[in-house]
Write a protein that holds these residues in place. Structure first.
Motif, PDB file in Angstrom:
ATOM      1  N   ILE A   1      32.095  42.621  53.047  1.00 51.02           N
ATOM      2  CA  ILE A   1      31.654  43.431  51.910  1.00 51.02           C
ATOM      3  C   ILE A   1      32.865  43.933  51.118  1.00 51.02           C
ATOM      4  CG2 ILE A   1      30.568  45.633  51.296  1.00 51.02           C
ATOM      5  CD1 ILE A   1      28.601  45.118  53.616  1.00 51.02           C
ATOM      6  N   SER A   2      33.910  44.324  51.821  1.00 54.39           N
ATOM      7  CA  SER A   2      35.125  44.786  51.153  1.00 54.39           C
ATOM      8  C   SER A   2      35.763  43.665  50.335  1.00 54.39           C
ATOM      9  CB  SER A   2      36.135  45.307  52.172  1.00 54.39           C
ATOM     10  OG  SER A   2      35.602  46.396  52.872  1.00 54.39           O
ATOM     11  N   ALA A   3      35.827  42.471  50.899  1.00 51.83           N
ATOM     12  CA  ALA A   3      36.398  41.332  50.177  1.00 51.83           C
ATOM     13  C   ALA A   3      35.571  41.013  48.938  1.00 51.83           C
ATOM     14  CB  ALA A   3      36.474  40.118  51.097  1.00 51.83           C
ATOM     15  N   ALA A   4      34.247  41.055  49.056  1.00 56.53           N
ATOM     16  CA  ALA A   4      33.385  40.794  47.902  1.00 56.53           C
ATOM     17  C   ALA A   4      33.597  41.837  46.808  1.00 56.53           C
ATOM     18  CB  ALA A   4      31.920  40.779  48.339  1.00 56.53           C
ATOM     19  N   TYR A   5      33.797  43.082  47.208  1.00 59.52           N
ATOM     20  CA  TYR A   5      34.040  44.142  46.228  1.00 59.52           C
ATOM     21  C   TYR A   5      35.364  43.921  45.504  1.00 59.52           C
ATOM     22  CZ  TYR A   5      34.626  48.768  44.217  1.00 59.52           C
ATOM     23  OH  TYR A   5      34.823  49.807  43.353  1.00 59.52           O
ATOM     24  N   PHE A   6      36.404  43.536  46.235  1.00 58.57           N
ATOM     25  CA  PHE A   6      37.695  43.255  45.596  1.00 58.57           C
ATOM     26  C   PHE A   6      37.586  42.090  44.617  1.00 58.57           C
ATOM     27  CE2 PHE A   6      39.919  45.462  49.232  1.00 58.57           C
ATOM     28  CZ  PHE A   6      40.394  46.489  48.452  1.00 58.57           C
ATOM     29  N   ILE A   7      36.829  41.080  44.979  1.00 52.80           N
ATOM     30  CA  ILE A   7      36.624  39.946  44.078  1.00 52.80           C
ATOM     31  C   ILE A   7      35.891  40.400  42.821  1.00 52.80           C
ATOM     32  CG2 ILE A   7      35.399  37.749  43.816  1.00 52.80           C
ATOM     33  CD1 ILE A   7      36.109  37.239  46.815  1.00 52.80           C
ATOM     34  N   LEU A   8      34.875  41.245  42.985  1.00 50.41           N
ATOM     35  CA  LEU A   8      34.148  41.788  41.839  1.00 50.41           C
ATOM     36  C   LEU A   8      35.083  42.572  40.927  1.00 50.41           C
ATOM     37  CD1 LEU A   8      31.431  42.437  40.379  1.00 50.41           C
ATOM     38  CD2 LEU A   8      31.330  44.464  41.832  1.00 50.41           C
ATOM     39  N   LEU A   9      35.927  43.421  41.500  1.00 51.85           N
ATOM     40  CA  LEU A   9      36.880  44.176  40.693  1.00 51.85           C
ATOM     41  C   LEU A   9      37.848  43.251  39.959  1.00 51.85           C
ATOM     42  CD1 LEU A   9      37.791  47.162  43.046  1.00 51.85           C
ATOM     43  CD2 LEU A   9      36.334  47.196  41.013  1.00 51.85           C
TER      44      LEU A   9
ATOM     45  N   LEU B   1      37.301  40.176  39.005  1.00 58.80           N
ATOM     46  CA  LEU B   1      36.575  39.517  37.911  1.00 58.80           C
ATOM     47  C   LEU B   1      36.375  40.466  36.733  1.00 58.80           C
ATOM     48  CD1 LEU B   1      33.938  37.504  39.959  1.00 58.80           C
ATOM     49  CD2 LEU B   1      35.924  36.616  38.728  1.00 58.80           C
ATOM     50  N   ARG B   2      36.116  41.723  37.009  1.00 60.43           N
ATOM     51  CA  ARG B   2      35.971  42.699  35.923  1.00 60.43           C
ATOM     52  C   ARG B   2      37.285  42.884  35.167  1.00 60.43           C
ATOM     53  NH1 ARG B   2      32.152  47.599  38.147  1.00 60.43           N
ATOM     54  NH2 ARG B   2      30.244  46.362  38.266  1.00 60.43           N
ATOM     55  N   VAL B   3      38.386  42.929  35.901  1.00 58.21           N
ATOM     56  CA  VAL B   3      39.688  43.054  35.241  1.00 58.21           C
ATOM     57  C   VAL B   3      39.960  41.828  34.385  1.00 58.21           C
ATOM     58  CG1 VAL B   3      42.182  43.077  35.663  1.00 58.21           C
ATOM     59  CG2 VAL B   3      40.677  44.628  36.927  1.00 58.21           C
ATOM     60  N   GLU B   4      39.667  40.664  34.916  1.00 56.94           N
ATOM     61  CA  GLU B   4      39.901  39.426  34.171  1.00 56.94           C
ATOM     62  C   GLU B   4      39.034  39.364  32.926  1.00 56.94           C
ATOM     63  OE1 GLU B   4      41.646  36.075  32.963  1.00 56.94           O
ATOM     64  OE2 GLU B   4      42.287  37.317  34.634  1.00 56.94           O
ATOM     65  N   ASN B   5      37.795  39.818  32.998  1.00 58.01           N
ATOM     66  CA  ASN B   5      36.907  39.767  31.839  1.00 58.01           C
ATOM     67  C   ASN B   5      37.329  40.737  30.748  1.00 58.01           C
ATOM     68  OD1 ASN B   5      35.245  37.731  32.743  1.00 58.01           O
ATOM     69  ND2 ASN B   5      33.873  39.130  33.806  1.00 58.01           N
ATOM     70  N   THR B   6      38.027  41.796  31.095  1.00 56.49           N
ATOM     71  CA  THR B   6      38.475  42.720  30.062  1.00 56.49           C
ATOM     72  C   THR B   6      39.666  42.162  29.298  1.00 56.49           C
ATOM     73  OG1 THR B   6      39.933  43.924  31.590  1.00 56.49           O
ATOM     74  CG2 THR B   6      37.688  44.761  31.320  1.00 56.49           C
ATOM     75  N   ARG B   7      40.308  41.152  29.815  1.00 54.95           N
ATOM     76  CA  ARG B   7      41.475  40.548  29.142  1.00 54.95           C
ATOM     77  C   ARG B   7      41.077  39.460  28.180  1.00 54.95           C
ATOM     78  NH1 ARG B   7      46.042  40.203  33.870  1.00 54.95           N
ATOM     79  NH2 ARG B   7      45.933  42.387  34.406  1.00 54.95           N
ATOM     80  N   LEU B   8      39.824  39.057  28.153  1.00 56.81           N
ATOM     81  CA  LEU B   8      39.409  37.957  27.274  1.00 56.81           C
ATOM     82  C   LEU B   8      39.381  38.345  25.831  1.00 56.81           C
ATOM     83  CD1 LEU B   8      36.550  36.413  29.412  1.00 56.81           C
ATOM     84  CD2 LEU B   8      38.865  35.574  29.126  1.00 56.81           C
TER      85      LEU B   8
END
Length: 94
Positions: A77-85, A87-94
């Motif tokens: 669950i922790s790894a999935a949360y880090f991946i989600l974070l 992806l959110r950081v990456e999407n803000t750079r688009l």
């Protein structure tokens, strides 16, 4: 095993005060936005670190030794949360 509150408090304080990525993030936030604007971020970092240190100090590791399957689930669950974070950081750079 008895927990010495004084020793635990000294350990917790040293973890908050040592250099690391959180302290560098607080430094850069203060430099970029000023002292007043950075205070909520600093408070969040300090509270977050304590929320990590306290359960470990009071027996989370013993609990994970008792239920190793639950610990594996928690890690996933922790790894999935880090991946989600990430992806959110990456999407803000688009």
């Amino acid at each position: 095993m008895a927990v010495s509150l004084g020793a635990f408090a000294a350990f917790a304080a040293s973890q908050v005060a040592t250099p690391g990525p959180a302290n560098m993030a607080m430094l850069s936030t203060g430099a970029a936005y000023g002292f007043r604007a950075a205070l909520p971020f600093v408070a969040g970092v300090v509270l977050g670190k304590q929320l990590i240190i306290l359960p470990i100090g009071f027996g989370l590791m013993r609990f994970s030794d008792t239920f190793p399957g639950l610990f594996v689930v928690l890690k996933l669950i922790s790894a999935a949360y880090f991946i989600l974070l990430a992806l959110r950081v990456e999407n803000t750079r688009l």
